[in-house]
Motif scaffolding. Structure first.
Motif, PDB file in Angstrom:
ATOM      1  N   SER A  32       0.862  -1.186   0.000  1.00 60.67           N
ATOM      2  CA  SER A  32       0.000   0.000   0.000  1.00 60.67           C
ATOM      3  C   SER A  32       0.895   1.231   0.000  1.00 60.67           C
ATOM      4  O   SER A  32       2.089   1.135   0.312  1.00 60.67           O
ATOM      5  N   PHE A  33       0.312   2.383  -0.315  1.00 65.72           N
ATOM      6  CA  PHE A  33       1.115   3.601  -0.285  1.00 65.72           C
ATOM      7  C   PHE A  33       1.685   3.834   1.108  1.00 65.72           C
ATOM      8  O   PHE A  33       2.858   4.177   1.260  1.00 65.72           O
ATOM      9  N   THR A  34       0.876   3.633   2.127  1.00 65.95           N
ATOM     10  CA  THR A  34       1.328   3.874   3.499  1.00 65.95           C
ATOM     11  C   THR A  34       2.511   2.981   3.853  1.00 65.95           C
ATOM     12  O   THR A  34       3.493   3.452   4.439  1.00 65.95           O
ATOM     13  N   GLU A  35       2.430   1.701   3.487  1.00 66.73           N
ATOM     14  CA  GLU A  35       3.550   0.794   3.762  1.00 66.73           C
ATOM     15  C   GLU A  35       4.815   1.256   3.046  1.00 66.73           C
ATOM     16  O   GLU A  35       5.903   1.311   3.630  1.00 66.73           O
ATOM     17  N   LEU A  36       4.633   1.613   1.783  1.00 63.35           N
ATOM     18  CA  LEU A  36       5.776   2.042   0.973  1.00 63.35           C
ATOM     19  C   LEU A  36       6.403   3.317   1.555  1.00 63.35           C
ATOM     20  O   LEU A  36       7.617   3.396   1.766  1.00 63.35           O
ATOM     21  N   HIS A  37       5.556   4.275   1.827  1.00 62.43           N
ATOM     22  CA  HIS A  37       6.027   5.558   2.352  1.00 62.43           C
ATOM     23  C   HIS A  37       6.734   5.369   3.702  1.00 62.43           C
ATOM     24  O   HIS A  37       7.838   5.862   3.921  1.00 62.43           O
ATOM     25  N   ASP A  38       6.067   4.636   4.603  1.00 63.58           N
ATOM     26  CA  ASP A  38       6.606   4.491   5.958  1.00 63.58           C
ATOM     27  C   ASP A  38       7.911   3.709   5.960  1.00 63.58           C
ATOM     28  O   ASP A  38       8.844   4.043   6.692  1.00 63.58           O
ATOM     29  N   GLU A  39       7.976   2.675   5.136  1.00 58.89           N
ATOM     30  CA  GLU A  39       9.196   1.877   5.106  1.00 58.89           C
ATOM     31  C   GLU A  39      10.351   2.647   4.460  1.00 58.89           C
ATOM     32  O   GLU A  39      11.500   2.539   4.902  1.00 58.89           O
ATOM     33  N   MET A  40      10.049   3.410   3.437  1.00 62.13           N
ATOM     34  CA  MET A  40      11.084   4.264   2.814  1.00 62.13           C
ATOM     35  C   MET A  40      11.625   5.236   3.861  1.00 62.13           C
ATOM     36  O   MET A  40      12.826   5.475   3.955  1.00 62.13           O
ATOM     37  N   LEU A  41      10.717   5.791   4.652  1.00 64.68           N
ATOM     38  CA  LEU A  41      11.115   6.806   5.615  1.00 64.68           C
ATOM     39  C   LEU A  41      11.802   6.182   6.836  1.00 64.68           C
ATOM     40  O   LEU A  41      12.880   6.614   7.243  1.00 64.68           O
ATOM     41  N   ASN A  42      11.189   5.161   7.397  1.00 64.61           N
ATOM     42  CA  ASN A  42      11.688   4.623   8.661  1.00 64.61           C
ATOM     43  C   ASN A  42      12.922   3.736   8.487  1.00 64.61           C
ATOM     44  O   ASN A  42      13.817   3.767   9.320  1.00 64.61           O
ATOM     45  N   SER A  43      12.982   2.972   7.412  1.00 63.11           N
ATOM     46  CA  SER A  43      14.133   2.083   7.235  1.00 63.11           C
ATOM     47  C   SER A  43      15.227   2.709   6.387  1.00 63.11           C
ATOM     48  O   SER A  43      16.355   2.257   6.415  1.00 63.11           O
ATOM     49  N   HIS A  44      14.874   3.713   5.587  1.00 63.73           N
ATOM     50  CA  HIS A  44      15.880   4.261   4.657  1.00 63.73           C
ATOM     51  C   HIS A  44      16.022   5.781   4.733  1.00 63.73           C
ATOM     52  O   HIS A  44      16.809   6.364   3.998  1.00 63.73           O
ATOM     53  N   GLN A  45      15.234   6.410   5.577  1.00 66.08           N
ATOM     54  CA  GLN A  45      15.312   7.870   5.771  1.00 66.08           C
ATOM     55  C   GLN A  45      15.127   8.639   4.465  1.00 66.08           C
ATOM     56  O   GLN A  45      15.793   9.646   4.201  1.00 66.08           O
ATOM     57  N   ILE A  46      14.201   8.142   3.644  1.00 67.45           N
ATOM     58  CA  ILE A  46      13.903   8.852   2.398  1.00 67.45           C
ATOM     59  C   ILE A  46      12.403   9.113   2.339  1.00 67.45           C
ATOM     60  O   ILE A  46      11.595   8.192   2.515  1.00 67.45           O
ATOM     61  N   MET A  47      12.044  10.369   2.137  1.00 69.47           N
ATOM     62  CA  MET A  47      10.632  10.721   2.088  1.00 69.47           C
ATOM     63  C   MET A  47      10.193  10.833   0.626  1.00 69.47           C
ATOM     64  O   MET A  47      10.786  11.588  -0.141  1.00 69.47           O
ATOM     65  N   ILE A  48       9.182  10.049   0.277  1.00 67.03           N
ATOM     66  CA  ILE A  48       8.626  10.160  -1.075  1.00 67.03           C
ATOM     67  C   ILE A  48       7.230  10.753  -0.973  1.00 67.03           C
ATOM     68  O   ILE A  48       6.644  10.805   0.106  1.00 67.03           O
ATOM     69  N   GLY A  49       6.688  11.177  -2.092  1.00 60.26           N
ATOM     70  CA  GLY A  49       5.375  11.814  -2.088  1.00 60.26           C
ATOM     71  C   GLY A  49       4.270  10.831  -2.411  1.00 60.26           C
ATOM     72  O   GLY A  49       4.485   9.806  -3.063  1.00 60.26           O
ATOM     73  N   GLY A  50       3.083  11.168  -1.930  1.00 58.25           N
ATOM     74  CA  GLY A  50       1.887  10.433  -2.341  1.00 58.25           C
ATOM     75  C   GLY A  50       1.107  11.347  -3.253  1.00 58.25           C
ATOM     76  O   GLY A  50       1.677  12.180  -3.944  1.00 58.25           O
ATOM     77  N   ALA A  51      -0.187  11.190  -3.251  1.00 57.68           N
ATOM     78  CA  ALA A  51      -1.005  12.101  -4.046  1.00 57.68           C
ATOM     79  C   ALA A  51      -2.343  12.247  -3.355  1.00 57.68           C
ATOM     80  O   ALA A  51      -2.664  11.502  -2.428  1.00 57.68           O
ATOM     81  N   PHE A  52      -3.113  13.223  -3.819  1.00 57.93           N
ATOM     82  CA  PHE A  52      -4.401  13.486  -3.199  1.00 57.93           C
ATOM     83  C   PHE A  52      -5.491  13.352  -4.251  1.00 57.93           C
ATOM     84  O   PHE A  52      -5.237  12.960  -5.386  1.00 57.93           O
ATOM     85  N   ASP A  53      -6.708  13.667  -3.817  1.00 55.10           N
ATOM     86  CA  ASP A  53      -7.857  13.621  -4.725  1.00 55.10           C
ATOM     87  C   ASP A  53      -8.013  12.207  -5.291  1.00 55.10           C
ATOM     88  O   ASP A  53      -7.793  11.238  -4.581  1.00 55.10           O
ATOM     89  N   TYR A  54      -8.294  12.098  -6.583  1.00 56.59           N
ATOM     90  CA  TYR A  54      -8.610  10.785  -7.165  1.00 56.59           C
ATOM     91  C   TYR A  54      -7.379   9.865  -7.251  1.00 56.59           C
ATOM     92  O   TYR A  54      -7.509   8.671  -7.493  1.00 56.59           O
ATOM     93  N   LEU A  55      -6.191  10.433  -7.041  1.00 53.90           N
ATOM     94  CA  LEU A  55      -4.971   9.618  -7.118  1.00 53.90           C
ATOM     95  C   LEU A  55      -4.526   9.087  -5.753  1.00 53.90           C
ATOM     96  O   LEU A  55      -3.584   8.309  -5.670  1.00 53.90           O
ATOM     97  N   LYS A  56      -5.227   9.495  -4.702  1.00 58.41           N
ATOM     98  CA  LYS A  56      -4.825   9.111  -3.347  1.00 58.41           C
ATOM     99  C   LYS A  56      -4.755   7.586  -3.211  1.00 58.41           C
ATOM    100  O   LYS A  56      -5.696   6.882  -3.566  1.00 58.41           O
ATOM    101  N   GLY A  57      -3.612   7.119  -2.756  1.00 56.06           N
ATOM    102  CA  GLY A  57      -3.433   5.678  -2.548  1.00 56.06           C
ATOM    103  C   GLY A  57      -3.132   4.914  -3.827  1.00 56.06           C
ATOM    104  O   GLY A  57      -2.818   3.725  -3.783  1.00 56.06           O
ATOM    105  N   GLN A  58      -3.245   5.563  -4.967  1.00 52.67           N
ATOM    106  CA  GLN A  58      -3.055   4.879  -6.256  1.00 52.67           C
ATOM    107  C   GLN A  58      -1.620   4.991  -6.764  1.00 52.67           C
ATOM    108  O   GLN A  58      -1.166   4.145  -7.527  1.00 52.67           O
ATOM    109  N   VAL A  59      -0.955   6.079  -6.381  1.00 50.88           N
ATOM    110  CA  VAL A  59       0.363   6.358  -6.959  1.00 50.88           C
ATOM    111  C   VAL A  59       1.329   6.837  -5.869  1.00 50.88           C
ATOM    112  O   VAL A  59       0.915   7.233  -4.783  1.00 50.88           O
TER     113      VAL A  59
END
Ligand code: PLP
Length: 378
Positions: A305-332
């Motif tokens: 999921s986006f949350t898993e991807l984002h959190d693992e990138m941040l917590n295990s690798h200290q890299i913050m990536i972006g998500g999206a909002f509106d109709y793209l939320k959780g999709q990309v």
């Protein structure tokens, strides 16, 4: 606190010299003639960056302020406005137009591709009775750059004023304001310019100034009224006290960007390598065409999921990536390779972390992302 590498499509990494500029001693910006000169030189540097002789103003607020100020200043109740919509920001522009009484015609087209010139040409041939048009240079959520080099001249051939949101493109994609006939070009400090959030860049053409002068109704509001800036230098008068530290920082960032002859080529090269790396490894991009050189939008693969991807990138690798909002939320998810983020080392680390996180979730990748990336960039 350990700082993560922020690889989001704005705010971007702010480099040390820009942060140091924030700490310059301040003066009273209203009373110090040297500051008026510094401010004017800063606007002149931005004119160079935008390839324009038009006035460049700095507004004290984040990018959205510019979108609203352009609408507030140019649009009168009942004005017919064309809003070119192939993404979330293009669509959202119409809300500001309506707020100031504009009658919106929404030209809504494919959200996964850049504006098609043949289609737009046909549309305008039939319907071109518009006072102004709003359009977006780079649709940041979807990662699509529109051919504004062709769209703006086409609109002007029908005498339509062009209001261009270039917030996520200015500094990372070519922007020839005068050659392309952009009446209002809008940028933000925190995207490709890699300064701190808080300033909007606005270029204003003679036609746009004239439109403000010829209004039948006064411009509503004060902060969004561009005409309060007229002759600020001659009169040595700012409409309100300037955020001097933010302006010091922006100046440093713009000076650096202008000194870097290779900035646009680097954006194109890195963006291209990112896309080839990801698609060549089995991932899918959200856009089908019109790929941006400042941000890449990637479909979330099955199995994470986006949350898993984002959190693992941040917590295990200290890299913050972006998500999206509106109709793209959780999709990309999105990687911002703009401004100070647009360097091989930072993107390499991002690819390496992404590779590890995806493999950790058993998502098949045909090749190690970071290895492919360096090979492509070499
Ligand atoms: C970032 C951005 C803005 C500014 O808006 P925020 O979402 O508040 O940062 C405006 N337009 C575009 C295309 C942007 O990418």
């Amino acid at each position: 606190m350990k700082q993560p590498l922020i690889m989001t499509p704005g705010p971007t990494y702010v480099n040390e010299s820009v942060r140091r500029a924030l700490s310059h001693p301040i003066t009273n910006p209203d009373l110090d003639p040297a500051f008026y000169d510094f401010y004017r030189e800063t606007c002149q540097q931005l004119q160079r960056l935008l390839h324009t002789k038009n006035d460049v103003l700095l507004l004290d607020g984040e990018g959205i302020l510019g979108l609203e100020a352009a609408c507030a200043s140019l649009i009168e109740p009942g004005d017919k406005i064309l809003c070119i919509d192939n993404g979330i920001f293009g669509h959202g522009f119409a809300d500001f137009v309506k707020m100031y009484g504009g009658e919106v015609t929404l030209y809504k087209v494919d959200y996964r591709n850049a504006i098609d010139m043949a289609q737009l040409t046909d549309f305008l041939r039939e319907q071109h009775d518009f006072k102004a048009a709003t359009l977006v240079h780079c649709e940041t959520p979807s990662g699509i750059t529109n051919p504004v080099d062709q769209i703006c001249p086409l609109l002007k051939s029908y005498n339509i004023l062009t209001i261009l949101d270039s917030v996520s493109a200015m500094g990372g994609e070519p922007l020839l304001t005068d050659e392309w006939k952009v009446d209002i070009a809008l940028g933000g400090s925190q995207k490709c310019l890699s300064s701190t959030p808080g300033l909007t860049i606005v270029s204003v053409s003679d036609a746009a100034w004239q439109t403000m002068k010829n209004r039948k109704t006064p411009i509503a509001g004060f902060y969004c009224n561009l005409s309060i800036w007229e002759n600020w230098y001659e009169n040595q008068w700012f409409p309100y006290t300037q955020p001097i530290s933010d302006i010091y920082a922006l100046r440093e960032a713009v000076d650096q960007l202008l000194a870097d002859q290779n900035a646009l080529a680097r954006h194109a090269q890195i963006a291209n390598a990112v896309r080839e790396t990801l698609t060549g490894s089995g991932l899918s991009l959200y856009p089908e065409g019109g790929f941006s050189n400042t941000v890449t939008t990637i479909c979330i693969p099955e199995g994470i999921s986006f949350t898993e991807l984002h959190d693992e990138m941040l917590n295990s690798h200290q890299i913050m990536i972006g998500g999206a909002f509106d109709y793209l939320k959780g999709q990309v998810f999105r990687i911002g390779h703009m401004g100070e983020n647009c360097y091989t080392e930072k993107v390499y680390l991002t690819m390496k972390a992404l590779d590890a996180v995806l493999r950790n979730h058993q998502i098949p990748l045909s090749q190690p992302l970071h290895e492919v990336f360096v090979r492509l960039i070499a």
